[in-house]
Design a protein around this motif. Structure first.
Motif, PDB file in Angstrom:
ATOM      1  N   ILE A 185     -10.007   6.363  -2.824  1.00 32.40           N
ATOM      2  CA  ILE A 185     -10.094   7.704  -2.254  1.00 32.40           C
ATOM      3  C   ILE A 185     -11.099   7.706  -1.104  1.00 32.40           C
ATOM      4  O   ILE A 185     -12.141   7.041  -1.171  1.00 32.40           O
ATOM      5  N   MET A 186     -10.750   8.397  -0.026  1.00 29.46           N
ATOM      6  CA  MET A 186     -11.641   8.532   1.142  1.00 29.46           C
ATOM      7  C   MET A 186     -12.384   9.861   1.007  1.00 29.46           C
ATOM      8  O   MET A 186     -11.855  10.934   1.330  1.00 29.46           O
ATOM      9  N   LYS A 187     -13.613   9.808   0.516  1.00 28.14           N
ATOM     10  CA  LYS A 187     -14.342  11.035   0.188  1.00 28.14           C
ATOM     11  C   LYS A 187     -14.715  11.842   1.425  1.00 28.14           C
ATOM     12  O   LYS A 187     -14.801  13.068   1.372  1.00 28.14           O
ATOM     13  N   GLU A 188     -14.982  11.157   2.532  1.00 24.78           N
ATOM     14  CA  GLU A 188     -15.294  11.839   3.798  1.00 24.78           C
ATOM     15  C   GLU A 188     -14.282  11.361   4.832  1.00 24.78           C
ATOM     16  O   GLU A 188     -14.300  10.194   5.220  1.00 24.78           O
ATOM     17  N   TYR A 189     -13.432  12.268   5.262  1.00 31.56           N
ATOM     18  CA  TYR A 189     -12.307  11.872   6.097  1.00 31.56           C
ATOM     19  C   TYR A 189     -12.766  11.182   7.386  1.00 31.56           C
ATOM     20  O   TYR A 189     -13.651  11.676   8.098  1.00 31.56           O
ATOM     21  N   LEU A 220       0.844  -1.184   0.000  1.00 33.56           N
ATOM     22  CA  LEU A 220       0.000   0.000   0.000  1.00 33.56           C
ATOM     23  C   LEU A 220       0.881   1.236   0.000  1.00 33.56           C
ATOM     24  O   LEU A 220       1.965   1.237   0.576  1.00 33.56           O
ATOM     25  N   ARG A 221       0.383   2.296  -0.628  1.00 34.78           N
ATOM     26  CA  ARG A 221       1.032   3.595  -0.559  1.00 34.78           C
ATOM     27  C   ARG A 221      -0.054   4.631  -0.311  1.00 34.78           C
ATOM     28  O   ARG A 221      -1.154   4.537  -0.867  1.00 34.78           O
ATOM     29  N   VAL A 222       0.238   5.607   0.513  1.00 37.78           N
ATOM     30  CA  VAL A 222      -0.737   6.636   0.841  1.00 37.78           C
ATOM     31  C   VAL A 222      -0.424   7.900   0.047  1.00 37.78           C
ATOM     32  O   VAL A 222       0.738   8.194  -0.275  1.00 37.78           O
ATOM     33  N   GLY A 223      -1.477   8.655  -0.291  1.00 40.60           N
ATOM     34  CA  GLY A 223      -1.299   9.887  -1.052  1.00 40.60           C
ATOM     35  C   GLY A 223      -2.460  10.825  -0.823  1.00 40.60           C
ATOM     36  O   GLY A 223      -3.323  10.594   0.043  1.00 40.60           O
ATOM     37  N   MET A 224      -2.495  11.894  -1.603  1.00 39.08           N
ATOM     38  CA  MET A 224      -3.573  12.868  -1.506  1.00 39.08           C
ATOM     39  C   MET A 224      -4.032  13.225  -2.914  1.00 39.08           C
ATOM     40  O   MET A 224      -3.227  13.447  -3.814  1.00 39.08           O
ATOM     41  N   LEU A 225      -5.351  13.268  -3.102  1.00 42.74           N
ATOM     42  CA  LEU A 225      -5.927  13.592  -4.400  1.00 42.74           C
ATOM     43  C   LEU A 225      -7.197  14.396  -4.181  1.00 42.74           C
ATOM     44  O   LEU A 225      -8.088  13.965  -3.442  1.00 42.74           O
ATOM     45  N   ASP A 226      -7.267  15.569  -4.802  1.00 38.49           N
ATOM     46  CA  ASP A 226      -8.422  16.461  -4.615  1.00 38.49           C
ATOM     47  C   ASP A 226      -8.693  16.719  -3.136  1.00 38.49           C
ATOM     48  O   ASP A 226      -9.841  16.696  -2.677  1.00 38.49           O
ATOM     49  N   ALA A 227      -7.625  16.934  -2.366  1.00 35.44           N
ATOM     50  CA  ALA A 227      -7.691  17.233  -0.929  1.00 35.44           C
ATOM     51  C   ALA A 227      -8.246  16.074  -0.113  1.00 35.44           C
ATOM     52  O   ALA A 227      -8.614  16.261   1.055  1.00 35.44           O
ATOM     53  N   CYS A 228      -8.302  14.871  -0.692  1.00 32.15           N
ATOM     54  CA  CYS A 228      -8.786  13.690   0.019  1.00 32.15           C
ATOM     55  C   CYS A 228      -7.655  12.680   0.183  1.00 32.15           C
ATOM     56  O   CYS A 228      -6.745  12.609  -0.647  1.00 32.15           O
ATOM     57  N   LEU A 229      -7.743  11.889   1.256  1.00 29.48           N
ATOM     58  CA  LEU A 229      -6.786  10.817   1.469  1.00 29.48           C
ATOM     59  C   LEU A 229      -7.023   9.728   0.435  1.00 29.48           C
ATOM     60  O   LEU A 229      -8.166   9.364   0.152  1.00 29.48           O
ATOM     61  N   CYS A 230      -5.945   9.208  -0.153  1.00 27.08           N
ATOM     62  CA  CYS A 230      -6.107   8.137  -1.123  1.00 27.08           C
ATOM     63  C   CYS A 230      -5.068   7.051  -0.877  1.00 27.08           C
ATOM     64  O   CYS A 230      -4.052   7.281  -0.207  1.00 27.08           O
ATOM     65  N   LEU A 231      -5.324   5.874  -1.429  1.00 25.80           N
ATOM     66  CA  LEU A 231      -4.448   4.724  -1.287  1.00 25.80           C
ATOM     67  C   LEU A 231      -4.112   4.159  -2.657  1.00 25.80           C
ATOM     68  O   LEU A 231      -4.993   4.051  -3.531  1.00 25.80           O
TER      69      LEU A 231
END
Length: 393
Positions: free
Chosen positions: A269-273, A246-257
């Motif tokens: 993408i985690m749409k609601e943190y 797994l790698r973590v990142g950020m996309l459109d101000a949301c947490l993504c994997l």
């Protein structure tokens, strides 16, 4: 320009705020009034807020290949090598970027940390922080902005090796506003991350924690709050398939994997943190070659038809969102490209012992202009004297 100078100052400021940072830096030399308006921290804050509110701000692509450089986004042309303070002092690793400020770590200079603004060409070197001799060299770093205290912070986490005695850790947080280090609560339990740099989302820095249960690896998402300096565990999505990493990142101000296996890489993408049910799989990307894993998303293209991604092989690729096809992006002549970041232009002035203050800088420039004027006057007088001597002879 004369008409603009005659406007009421409030209206003048409102017009200047609508301009991008680069021309504003040039306009500082027009007059003393504009210099102090554009150089004021309050003006820089207003300009930054206005830039962040834009749907399509003036973006720049920052990368190492191998020297730290900047280019136009998303054409990747007009490449300029950045004249950062670490330029001739060893390798400068990009820990992260926030609001156009870049956090650099120099491993060749005893982990010296530097905040650098490529727009204003100013920097701030963090006070030296020694490493306790009782702790190993297992580091985790992070850089971001605390919206509550309106402060830029750098986090350094040290941990002792597991299995060599009692677990020990040291969590130190640097505050740019206070220009000092603060000891934060220790790590509640050991975590080991394949990527030492935390990803900032929702005021928290995030790392992927890897552990081995004897048969296979377990993964979890570790978060650290820049507000109250506490550790949290972020819930993961439920995966149907087995994965390699797994790698973590950020996309459109949301947490993504980035969920990588041998055949595919999924982008979640985690749409609601913080809400586990909000995890959504956006894209499923077929591997073109084995072990070419996705490290993190860089950004969508300006027309949002493509997504730029960093690979684990120090390459940047473009994912066509219609065909799901992947192709290499030619950034520069160097075959590898890493430490990729997308930054905005801003007017933040970082003051360091090696940088003049705003007022001193202005006075020095004023002194240089006066000196040049005196030299021209002396040259003109000398020419007149020579001409008079010639006429007399």
């Amino acid at each position: 320009m004369t008409e603009l100078m005659d406007l009421p100052i409030d209206l003048m400021i409102d017009i200047l705020l609508r301009l991008s940072a680069k021309p504003l830096m040039q306009f500082k030399s027009i007059c003393k009034l504009w210099y102090y308006i554009i150089s004021a921290p309050q003006f820089a804050d207003l300009h930054l807020a206005q830039t962040l509110a834009q749907s399509n701000p003036n973006l720049r692509f920052v990368f190492s290949a191998p020297h730290l450089s900047i280019a136009e986004f998303d054409t990747f042309d007009r490449i300029t090598e950045l004249n950062n303070p670490f330029r001739n002092q060893g390798f400068a690793h990009v820990v992260g970027s926030c609001h156009g400020l870049i956090c650099l770590c120099n491993y060749d200079l005893h982990l010296t940390i530097l905040l650098y603004n490529p727009t204003t060409q100013t920097h701030k070197k963090l006070p030296f922080l020694p490493k306790p001799s009782t702790l190993s060299h297992r580091y985790s770093f992070g850089f971001g902005y605390d919206d509550i205290s309106r402060d830029y912070k750098f986090v350094r986490i040290l941990q002792s090796d597991e299995g060599t005695g009692p677990f020990k850790s040291q969590v130190m947080v640097y505050s740019l506003k206070m220009d000092s280090w603060l000891r934060a609560p220790d790590v509640p339990r050991p975590f080991s991350s394949c990527r030492e740099d935390g990803v900032l989302v929702n005021g928290n820095l995030h790392w992927i924690h890897e552990s081995f249960n004897g048969k296979e690896k377990d993964y979890s998402i570790v978060g650290f709050s820049l507000v109250d300096h506490s550790f949290i565990e972020v819930p993961q999505p439920t995966f149907e398939e087995e994965f390699i990493n797994l790698r973590v990142g950020m996309l459109d101000a949301c947490l993504c994997l980035m969920v990588n296996d041998l055949d595919y890489s999924d982008i979640w993408i985690m749409k609601e943190y913080g809400v586990v049910e909000s995890w959504t799989r956006l894209f499923k990307v077929k591997q073109t070659k084995q072990h070419l894993f996705l490290e993190w998303p860089i950004a969508y293209s300006l027309n949002r038809q493509s997504l730029f991604l960093q690979l684990n092989t120090w390459r940047v690729v473009s994912l066509n969102l219609q065909t799901m096809g992947v192709k290499d992006v030619k950034v520069c002549d160097f075959p590898r490209c890493f430490d990729t970041q997308v930054c905005i232009e801003n007017l933040i002035m970082l003051k360091d012992s090696g940088s003049a203050t705003l007022e001193t800088d202005y006075l020095q420039e004023k002194k240089r202009r006066r000196r040049r004027k005196q030299l021209r006057h002396q040259r003109n007088n000398s020419v007149d004297e020579i001409m008079d001597d010639n006429r007399e002879n």
